[in-house]
Design an enzyme around this catalytic site. Structure first.
Site, PDB file in Angstrom:
ATOM      1  N   GLU A 171       0.806  -1.233   0.000  1.00 24.64           N
ATOM      2  CA  GLU A 171       0.000   0.000   0.000  1.00 24.64           C
ATOM      3  C   GLU A 171       0.835   1.276   0.000  1.00 24.64           C
ATOM      4  OE1 GLU A 171      -2.902   0.051   3.056  1.00 24.64           O
ATOM      5  OE2 GLU A 171      -3.941  -1.706   2.294  1.00 24.64           O
ATOM      6  N   GLU A 358      -5.323  -8.770   1.319  1.00 27.82           N
ATOM      7  CA  GLU A 358      -5.973  -8.446   2.594  1.00 27.82           C
ATOM      8  C   GLU A 358      -7.453  -8.196   2.360  1.00 27.82           C
ATOM      9  OE1 GLU A 358      -4.334  -5.199   4.925  1.00 27.82           O
ATOM     10  OE2 GLU A 358      -2.296  -5.759   4.357  1.00 27.82           O
TER      11      GLU A 358
HETATM   12  C1  GBH Z   1      -4.374  -2.210   5.655  1.00 28.01           C
HETATM   13  O1  GBH Z   1      -4.557  -0.873   5.393  1.00 28.01           O
HETATM   14  C2  GBH Z   1      -2.969  -2.413   6.120  1.00 28.01           C
HETATM   15  O2  GBH Z   1      -2.170  -3.004   5.119  1.00 28.01           O
HETATM   16  C3  GBH Z   1      -2.862  -3.169   7.407  1.00 28.01           C
HETATM   17  O3  GBH Z   1      -1.583  -3.012   7.932  1.00 28.01           O
HETATM   18  C4  GBH Z   1      -3.943  -2.685   8.351  1.00 28.01           C
HETATM   19  O4  GBH Z   1      -3.809  -3.203   9.640  1.00 28.01           O
HETATM   20  C5  GBH Z   1      -5.264  -3.099   7.767  1.00 28.01           C
HETATM   21  O5  GBH Z   1      -5.403  -2.650   6.465  1.00 28.01           O
HETATM   22  C6  GBH Z   1      -6.469  -2.616   8.563  1.00 28.01           C
HETATM   23  O6  GBH Z   1      -6.526  -1.231   8.595  1.00 28.01           O
HETATM   24  O7  GBH Z   1      -8.316   8.455   5.141  1.00 28.01           O
HETATM   25  O8  GBH Z   1      -9.874   7.763   6.809  1.00 28.01           O
HETATM   26  O9  GBH Z   1     -10.371   7.330   4.495  1.00 28.01           O
HETATM   27  C7  GBH Z   1      -5.909  -0.500   5.183  1.00 28.01           C
HETATM   28  C8  GBH Z   1      -6.074   0.445   4.055  1.00 28.01           C
HETATM   29  C9  GBH Z   1      -5.935   2.678   3.402  1.00 28.01           C
HETATM   30  C10 GBH Z   1      -7.430   2.041   5.143  1.00 28.01           C
HETATM   31  C11 GBH Z   1      -6.096   4.093   3.814  1.00 28.01           C
HETATM   32  C12 GBH Z   1      -7.572   3.466   5.562  1.00 28.01           C
HETATM   33  C13 GBH Z   1      -7.534   5.694   4.686  1.00 28.01           C
HETATM   34  C14 GBH Z   1      -8.574   5.958   5.712  1.00 28.01           C
HETATM   35  N1  GBH Z   1      -6.154   1.797   4.516  1.00 28.01           N
HETATM   36  N2  GBH Z   1      -7.397   4.299   4.401  1.00 28.01           N
HETATM   37  S1  GBH Z   1      -9.329   7.496   5.516  1.00 28.01           S
END
Ligand code: GBH
Length: 452
Positions: A171, A358
């Site tokens: 990511e 994931e």
């Molecule tokens: C993944 O990220 C990760 O790879 C992992 O480490 C993590 O624990 C898991 O998911 C659960 O979170 O700006 O408020 O709209 C998740 C993907 C991308 C989710 C960015 C949150 C932005 C949130 N993330 N996204 S927001």
């Protein structure tokens, strides 16, 4: 009359497993020569992580990995996506190799194989060594790309005889824009847009270094891909007009990562839109970035709805406040995201093999009662998403692996330990693990190779 439900099995070679990442589970943050990561530093700044939680101990997986892997295998997983901590292999991220770090991953990988778990190894899951940040300026600097290349060479040479599935980076947005632009993640900086675009470009180059390392040292049968959190866009109706609208938004929103990887250039409209903030590039960068890969990893949690507006222009629809979501508020209940993100990646970029690296749900689960955690909400979330994944496969979308995030509750970045994504409950005081109802259900799914 008797009803005969169809079993609807997944393809016979479909890979089922769990995903996790070193900084979120290992703990032992300063043990056996591991240097601090930018996250170890960031978590110590008051107010950055919920409840002041740190990564110091986490699930103590560094010491408890044999039992953890045994539980994974007992649940019936055959694949395990793990990550290697760069600051365990090089304490400062560059310089001398830390043999004790190599030794740890040798033990971990051997144990996984012994238990019948095929390792899928992510080279980097956001834990930039603090030394890389301090000495080079982290992802702002091309020297970090070079150091990453040396790190990738080192781990592929060390583990490539046993590891045949490599994921370069996890990511990109989360360690570029969110780390150097919005300040939400380690190192927590808020810098101008040109710098953010530069960090993206360097991350893409580091991905290229990872691919190069696997091609050079991976040995027979090695496969390599990138894991992206491509934004999913769901057509409000599955009609040609809305599908086309969603597709246009998909290209626009994900183009900065997928476009250069798969086409060897940044879209001219994209560069034009950045203007003076476009990244500085050098000859050869795009060739490095666009080397052929073997699969695309997609982390899919949620999507947004799109419709064709009155003038044909795509409209991304806002969620009303009462739209169902997990306790992680960003995680709206949008099962069709796992249908559309892989389908669009396959249709637009010709991706021939996709792994869902994931998918999962974050809730603030309560501790076990009589040994049980009835996380019916998580089971329902997973089941609805898997139904849509199955539909995608039936329609010919080339998805051949699924990794549930996550095996056990762990350090959920800025949300700390209270936000739980595991299907196994972690008691952080005793380090006791308790499989939740969702773990038992997922175990049955893996055994049947079908949704049950
Ligand atoms: C993944 O990220 C990760 O790879 C992992 O480490 C993590 O624990 C898991 O998911 C659960 O979170 O700006 O408020 O709209 C998740 C993907 C991308 C989710 C960015 C949150 C932005 C949130 N993330 N996204 S927001």
């Amino acid at each position: 009359m008797p009803i005969k439900p169809k079993l609807r099995p997944f393809p016979s070679h479909f890979a089922w497993g769990f995903a996790a990442a070193a900084p979120q589970i290992e703990g032992a943050a300063y043990t056996d020569g591991k240097g601090p990561s930018v996250w170890d530093t960031f978590a110590r700044i008051p107010g950055k992580v919920a409840n002041g939680d740190t990564l110091d101990v986490a699930c103590d997986h560094y010491h408890r990995y044999p039992e953890d892997l045994a539980m994974m295998a007992a649940l019936g997983a055959k694949h395990y996506r793990l990550s290697i901590a760069w600051p365990r292999i090089f304490s400062r991220g560059h310089g001398e190799v830390n043999q004790k770090g190599i030794d740890f991953y040798n033990r971990l990988i051997d144990k996984a194989l012994e238990l019948g778990l095929t390792p899928w190894v992510t080279m980097y899951h956001w834990d930039t060594p603090q030394g890389i940040e301090d000495d080079f300026g982290g992802w702002r600097n091309r020297d970090t790309v070079k150091a990453f290349g040396v790190y990738a060479d080192t781990i592929v040479k060390a583990f490539g005889d046993r590891v045949k599935h490599w994921i370069t980076l996890n990511e990109i947005i989360c360690f570029t824009r969110m780390s150097y632009g919005t300040g939400q993640r380690g190192p927590g900086l808020m810098l101008p847009e040109q710098v953010v675009n530069q960090t993206y470009h360097h991350a893409m180059m580091a991905h290229g270094e990872g691919v190069r390392a696997v091609r050079q040292h991976g040995g027979p049968g090695a496969r390599v891909g990138l894991t992206d959190c491509s934004e999913a866009f769901i057509p409000l109706s599955e009609t040609p007009a809305d599908i086309e609208a969603a597709r246009r938004v998909f290209v626009h929103e994900n183009g900065r990562v997928l476009e250069p990887m798969y086409t060897g250039r940044y879209a001219p409209e994209f560069l034009a839109s950045l203007g003076a903030d476009a990244p500085h590039m050098e000859p050869g960068d795009l060739e490095l970035i666009s080397q052929a890969t073997d699969f695309l990893g997609l982390n899919v949690y949620r999507g947004r709805f799109v419709r064709a507006g009155a003038d044909g222009k795509p409209e991304i629809l806002p969620f009303p406040p009462n739209y169902p979501a997990a306790d992680a508020e960003w995680l709206t209940h949008t099962p069709q995201s796992i249908y559309w993100a892989p389908r669009m990646a396959a249709e637009i970029y010709g991706v021939e093999s996709i792994a869902i690296t994931e998918n999962g749900a974050g809730y603030n689960d309560l501790p076990p009662v009589n040994g049980e955690v009835l996380d019916l909400h998580r089971r329902d979330y997973l089941r609805n998403y898997l139904r849509e994944l199955q539909r995608a496969i039936d329609d010919g979308v080339p998805v051949d692996a699924y990794f549930l995030w996550s095996f056990m509750d762990n350090f959920e970045w800025a949300d700390g330990y209270q936000r739980r994504f595991g299907v196994v409950y972690t008691n952080y005081e005793t380090q006791e693990r308790t499989p939740k109802a969702s773990a038992k259900w997922y175990s049955q799914v893996m055994a049947a190779n079908a949704i049950v």
